[in-house]
Write an enzyme that holds these catalytic residues in place. Structure first.
Site, short mmCIF file in Angstrom:
data_model
loop_
_atom_site.label_atom_id
_atom_site.label_comp_id
_atom_site.label_asym_id
_atom_site.label_seq_id
_atom_site.Cartn_x
_atom_site.Cartn_y
_atom_site.Cartn_z
N GLU A 136 54.26 58.71 100.32
CA GLU A 136 54.80 58.36 101.73
C GLU A 136 55.15 59.43 102.43
O GLU A 136 54.98 59.25 103.77
CB GLU A 136 55.77 57.17 101.21
N ALA A 177 27.50 61.82 63.03
CA ALA A 177 27.30 63.02 62.50
C ALA A 177 26.47 62.70 61.29
O ALA A 177 26.38 61.81 60.51
CB ALA A 177 28.49 63.80 62.12
N SER A 224 26.61 67.55 64.22
CA SER A 224 26.39 66.63 65.36
C SER A 224 26.37 67.01 66.84
O SER A 224 26.45 66.19 67.61
CB SER A 224 28.19 66.06 65.49
N THR A 264 38.66 68.09 61.87
CA THR A 264 37.96 68.21 63.26
C THR A 264 38.17 69.58 63.66
O THR A 264 37.18 70.47 63.80
CB THR A 264 38.46 67.17 64.28
N LEU A 285 38.98 71.55 73.33
CA LEU A 285 39.46 70.31 73.77
C LEU A 285 40.37 70.71 75.26
O LEU A 285 41.38 70.20 75.31
CB LEU A 285 40.87 70.03 72.66
#
Length: 377
Positions: free
Chosen positions: A60, A172, A178, A206, A214
């Site tokens: 605004e 995978a 993978s 992982t 990431l």
């Protein structure tokens, strides 16, 4: 809370423009909501803006500054109820009153308990006509900020699991290979999802298998145009390597654990990790408690990139709001790994129901967006 005014086609058109402006803050406003604003006078847009970054002016204010004196007597379209409290910036409701606007149309009420209708009440008390009930493009406005809304209403972030699979549902090969199931277009799309997320969540398995970064990497965007998501590793026994790649990257990496081994904690802290002790459940990190911790840290949207164990646990604990599945046109066979580890699903009534919201081609792959039906038992 609403006046008896008639909503017109122009109201929808100008709110649509405000929504498009709000989307410009997709990657930068965390932990604040994405908001857009348009000021209209005599059927002409005289000011517009969006919330660009937390701590900076709200939508605004940008729009009113651009409108200047033309704001007097104008109609303001804003995708979220104007704030009424002092935070990092003064209340937008006060700025609208001072600008002497005639009417404010809000797509939705602010779910923040500090606002929650108070901004609109303040405007109405100042003689400004308002409209928000049966909001103009309300569902579209809510879709801009699923995480902010859930955090305010339920004190948890919005959880989005991203998965990549073959046509036969494999993620995978049996040996763990993978890369890459999906093509470049799908992987580029994933980075857009990462960039809009407050946090990336993965499991220690992982990290040990893939050593992921990431982080979000977008074409044609500088680093300052993206607020990098916090990285969160679920690591109950503190197996996180001190030389993990993500620990050397800019930004915050949180290791969520139940292990209180001071030597391991100190080693990880010296390597750049923030170690957070979370409540224990069956000897592991209580994922529900972890979500509450993340919400307390003002994390709105969590994106999960993990293996079948963590994905399955999140799903079984009713913690997943959305699945984004990239399906590649290939077949990987029976011995390859699946999407979820879900013990206990033995009969049809045990199945987890999904609602498919969108299916579209992304390069050579297909992206499936699905919401998860929450179990009540």
């Amino acid at each position: 809370m609403s006046s008896t005014q008639v909503i017109t086609a122009d109201d929808y058109r100008y709110m649509g423009i405000a929504l498009q402006l709000a989307k410009k803050g997709t990657y930068t406003t965390d932990p604040n909501p994405r908001v857009g604003c348009v000021v209209v006078k005599n059927q002409q847009i005289v000011g517009q803006g969006w919330h660009e970054r937390a701590g900076g002016p709200h939508a605004e204010i940008h729009a009113l500054r651009q409108a200047g004196e033309n704001a007097q007597g104008a109609t303001v379209y804003v995708t979220l109820e104007p704030c009424s409290h002092y935070g990092r910036t003064p209340p937008c409701a006060d700025a609208l009153i001072e600008a002497k606007v005639a009417r404010v149309v809000a797509a939705m009420q602010d779910p923040n308990p500090l606002v929650a209708g108070e901004g609109l009440k303040k405007l109405a008390a100042a003689g400004i006509r308002i409209h928000t009930e049966n909001g103009v493009l309300q569902s579209q406005a809510e879709a801009l900020n699923p995480g902010f809304i859930k955090r305010m209403r339920q004190q948890r972030p919005y959880v989005r699991c991203k998965l990549a699979m073959s046509v036969d549902g494999r993620t995978a090969m049996a040996n763990g290979e993978s890369r890459w199931i999906t093509g470049e277009d799908a992987r580029r799309d994933v980075h857009c999802l990462r960039a809009r997320s407050s946090a990336m969540l993965t499991g220690i398995n992982t990290v040990l298998a893939d050593d992921p970064s990431l982080n979000a990497r977008l074409d044609n965007m500088d680093d300052e145009d993206i607020v990098q998501p916090i990285r969160v590793v679920v690591d109950s026994q503190l197996r996180m390597p001190a030389n993990a790649k993500m620990l050397s990257l800019p930004g915050t990496t949180i290791v969520a654990t139940v292990n209180r081994d001071e030597n391991k904690i100190q080693q990880l802290q010296q390597s750049g990790a923030e170690v957070v002790l979370v409540e224990e459940k069956s000897g592991r990190v209580d994922l529900s408690a972890l979500m509450e911790v993340l919400a307390q840290r003002q994390i709105n949207e969590v994106m999960v990139e993990a293996g079948p164990t963590l994905n399955g646990e999140l799903l079984q604990q009713n913690l997943v709001d959305e699945l984004i599945i990239y399906m590649a046109p290939c077949i990987m066979g029976d011995v390859a790994r699946g999407l979820f580890t879900l013990p206990g699903l033995e009969k049809m009534h045990d199945r987890i129901e999904l609602t498919i919201n969108d299916i579209r081609a992304v390069g050579r792959d297909w992206r499936i967006n699905a919401s998860v039906s929450k179990k009540t038992n």
